[in-house]
Design a protein around this motif. Sequence first.
Motif, PDB file in Angstrom:
ATOM      1  N   LYS A  43       0.833  -1.207   0.000  1.00 20.10           N
ATOM      2  CA  LYS A  43       0.000   0.000   0.000  1.00 20.10           C
ATOM      3  C   LYS A  43       0.866   1.256   0.000  1.00 20.10           C
ATOM      4  N   PRO A  44       0.678   2.165  -0.962  1.00 19.62           N
ATOM      5  CA  PRO A  44       1.446   3.415  -0.984  1.00 19.62           C
ATOM      6  C   PRO A  44       0.905   4.411   0.029  1.00 19.62           C
ATOM      7  N   GLN A  45       1.598   5.514   0.198  1.00 20.13           N
ATOM      8  CA  GLN A  45       1.178   6.518   1.176  1.00 20.13           C
ATOM      9  C   GLN A  45      -0.122   7.210   0.775  1.00 20.13           C
ATOM     10  N   ASN A  46      -0.336   7.369  -0.530  1.00 23.97           N
ATOM     11  CA  ASN A  46      -1.536   8.060  -0.997  1.00 23.97           C
ATOM     12  C   ASN A  46      -2.278   7.166  -1.989  1.00 23.97           C
ATOM     13  N   PRO A  47      -2.969   6.133  -1.473  1.00 21.25           N
ATOM     14  CA  PRO A  47      -3.553   5.131  -2.364  1.00 21.25           C
ATOM     15  C   PRO A  47      -4.936   5.508  -2.886  1.00 21.25           C
ATOM     16  N   ALA A  48      -5.298   4.902  -4.008  1.00 24.34           N
ATOM     17  CA  ALA A  48      -6.673   4.931  -4.504  1.00 24.34           C
ATOM     18  C   ALA A  48      -7.055   3.499  -4.857  1.00 24.34           C
ATOM     19  N   ASP A  65      -1.272   4.396  -7.001  1.00 27.11           N
ATOM     20  CA  ASP A  65      -0.424   5.291  -6.221  1.00 27.11           C
ATOM     21  C   ASP A  65      -0.576   6.699  -6.804  1.00 27.11           C
ATOM     22  N   ARG A  66      -1.331   7.548  -6.128  1.00 24.34           N
ATOM     23  CA  ARG A  66      -1.597   8.892  -6.648  1.00 24.34           C
ATOM     24  C   ARG A  66      -0.320   9.738  -6.730  1.00 24.34           C
ATOM     25  N   ALA A  67       0.591   9.550  -5.774  1.00 20.98           N
ATOM     26  CA  ALA A  67       1.794  10.376  -5.738  1.00 20.98           C
ATOM     27  C   ALA A  67       2.764  10.004  -6.857  1.00 20.98           C
ATOM     28  N   ARG A  68       2.970   8.702  -7.070  1.00 22.14           N
ATOM     29  CA  ARG A  68       3.894   8.252  -8.123  1.00 22.14           C
ATOM     30  C   ARG A  68       3.209   8.154  -9.481  1.00 22.14           C
ATOM     31  N   ARG A  69       1.881   8.220  -9.485  1.00 20.42           N
ATOM     32  CA  ARG A  69       1.063   8.188 -10.702  1.00 20.42           C
ATOM     33  C   ARG A  69       1.259   6.897 -11.502  1.00 20.42           C
ATOM     34  N   LYS A 123      -4.238  16.097 -14.242  1.00 19.79           N
ATOM     35  CA  LYS A 123      -2.842  15.751 -14.001  1.00 19.79           C
ATOM     36  C   LYS A 123      -2.467  15.714 -12.534  1.00 19.79           C
ATOM     37  N   ALA A 124      -3.255  16.350 -11.678  1.00 19.23           N
ATOM     38  CA  ALA A 124      -2.869  16.498 -10.274  1.00 19.23           C
ATOM     39  C   ALA A 124      -2.697  15.158  -9.566  1.00 19.23           C
ATOM     40  N   SER A 125      -3.472  14.140  -9.953  1.00 22.25           N
ATOM     41  CA  SER A 125      -3.444  12.886  -9.189  1.00 22.25           C
ATOM     42  C   SER A 125      -3.250  11.642 -10.053  1.00 22.25           C
ATOM     43  N   GLN A 126      -2.955  11.817 -11.342  1.00 21.99           N
ATOM     44  CA  GLN A 126      -2.782  10.656 -12.206  1.00 21.99           C
ATOM     45  C   GLN A 126      -1.997  11.029 -13.444  1.00 21.99           C
ATOM     46  N   ALA A 127      -1.516   9.997 -14.134  1.00 23.74           N
ATOM     47  CA  ALA A 127      -0.784  10.202 -15.376  1.00 23.74           C
ATOM     48  C   ALA A 127      -1.757  10.580 -16.495  1.00 23.74           C
ATOM     49  N   VAL A 128      -1.240  11.309 -17.474  1.00 29.29           N
ATOM     50  CA  VAL A 128      -2.007  11.676 -18.660  1.00 29.29           C
ATOM     51  C   VAL A 128      -1.209  11.271 -19.901  1.00 29.29           C
ATOM     52  N   LEU A 129      -1.837  11.401 -21.049  1.00 33.29           N
ATOM     53  CA  LEU A 129      -1.193  10.942 -22.285  1.00 33.29           C
ATOM     54  C   LEU A 129       0.137  11.636 -22.545  1.00 33.29           C
ATOM     55  N   ASP A 130       0.216  12.936 -22.264  1.00 27.46           N
ATOM     56  CA  ASP A 130       1.451  13.677 -22.513  1.00 27.46           C
ATOM     57  C   ASP A 130       2.643  13.118 -21.736  1.00 27.46           C
TER      58      ASP A 130
END
Length: 276
Positions: A43-48, A65-69, A123-130
Motif C-alpha cells: 500500500k502506498p502513502q496516498n492510495p486509490a 499510487d496517486r503520488a507516483r502516478r 494531471k494532479a493525481s494521475q498520469a495523462v497521455l502527454d
Amino acid sequence: MLGLLLLQVLSSCLWLGHGEVVTSFASCPQFFYGGTFPNDVLKPQNPAYICQRYSNSYHYATLYDRARRIPVYSAYKYKPGSAPRPHTWWFVEPQLINKNSLKDMERESVLIDQHKFTLDQIKASQAVLDDYNKRTDLDRGHLSPNGHQESRESKTATFTLTNIVPQNSSLNKGQWNIYEAKTMPKMSKGCTTTYVITGAVPGNSYISDNRVNVPSHIWSAACCLVGTQPKKAWGVIAENDKNQVENLSLGDLEARLSRLYRGRTVTLFNNACPRK
C-alpha cells in the motif's frame, strides 16, 4: 445533535454511492480469490482503490499510487476471449480528480470538452497521455492486459492510464509478451478459474518532469482453481531494464517482493493457494 449526526451519515452514504474510488475493494472483491487482498506492505502513502468500471460494469481492480502516478497492482480473472482488440484511445479516471458523479473511466478530451475539467485538474493525481508521449524506450505497459480479458468491453477497460506503468519497450514487446500470450495459456490449462495479480515495484527514476515513476520491477502472480479448490500457483518477475522474465513459485515471488519492499513480508493471495 441527533439530526446533525444523521445528516452526516446520509452525506457519507451519498458520496460512497457516487463512485468506485473508495477506501477498499468492497465493491469488487470478486477479482480476488476468497475475497483476500494483498497485504498492506504494498500500500502506498496516498492510495486509490479503483474498481475499474466501464460500460456500467466492473472488469478488474487496481490499487493506484496517486503520488507516483502508477498502479501498484491490478487484479483480475484470467479469461482470454476471441473479441477483437478494441480502439486505441486511452482513458483516465475522473474519480481521482475530485468529488463528482462520473462513475466510468473516460477520455481526457471528453472530460475537458464536455465536463469542463482542466488538464491540470486531471494531471494532479494521475498520469495523462502527454506523460508517455515521445518515449521510444518506454511503453505504456498494461498490468491487466487486454489479451487476458474475454469481452470487447473488458478489453477496452484495460486501456486506462490507471492500469499502465512505464515499461521497458524491449521487455514489453519481448519476454513479457511471451509470458502473457504463451506461458499463461499453458500454465492455466485445466484451471476452472485463474486469479491473477500483476504489479510494479516503484523505482528510483521518473519521467515527464518527475511526474511518473518508472518501476524497477514488473511482476505477476496467479492462483489456479480446479472446481472450487486451489490446485497450483505461480509467479514471474522481471527487472524493468532487461528483457528477461524469471519463473518462480508463488512463495518465492512473495519472498522476492518482501526483500524489494525492505524486508517487510508480502502476501499476495489467500493462504489456500499453494506457495511451493
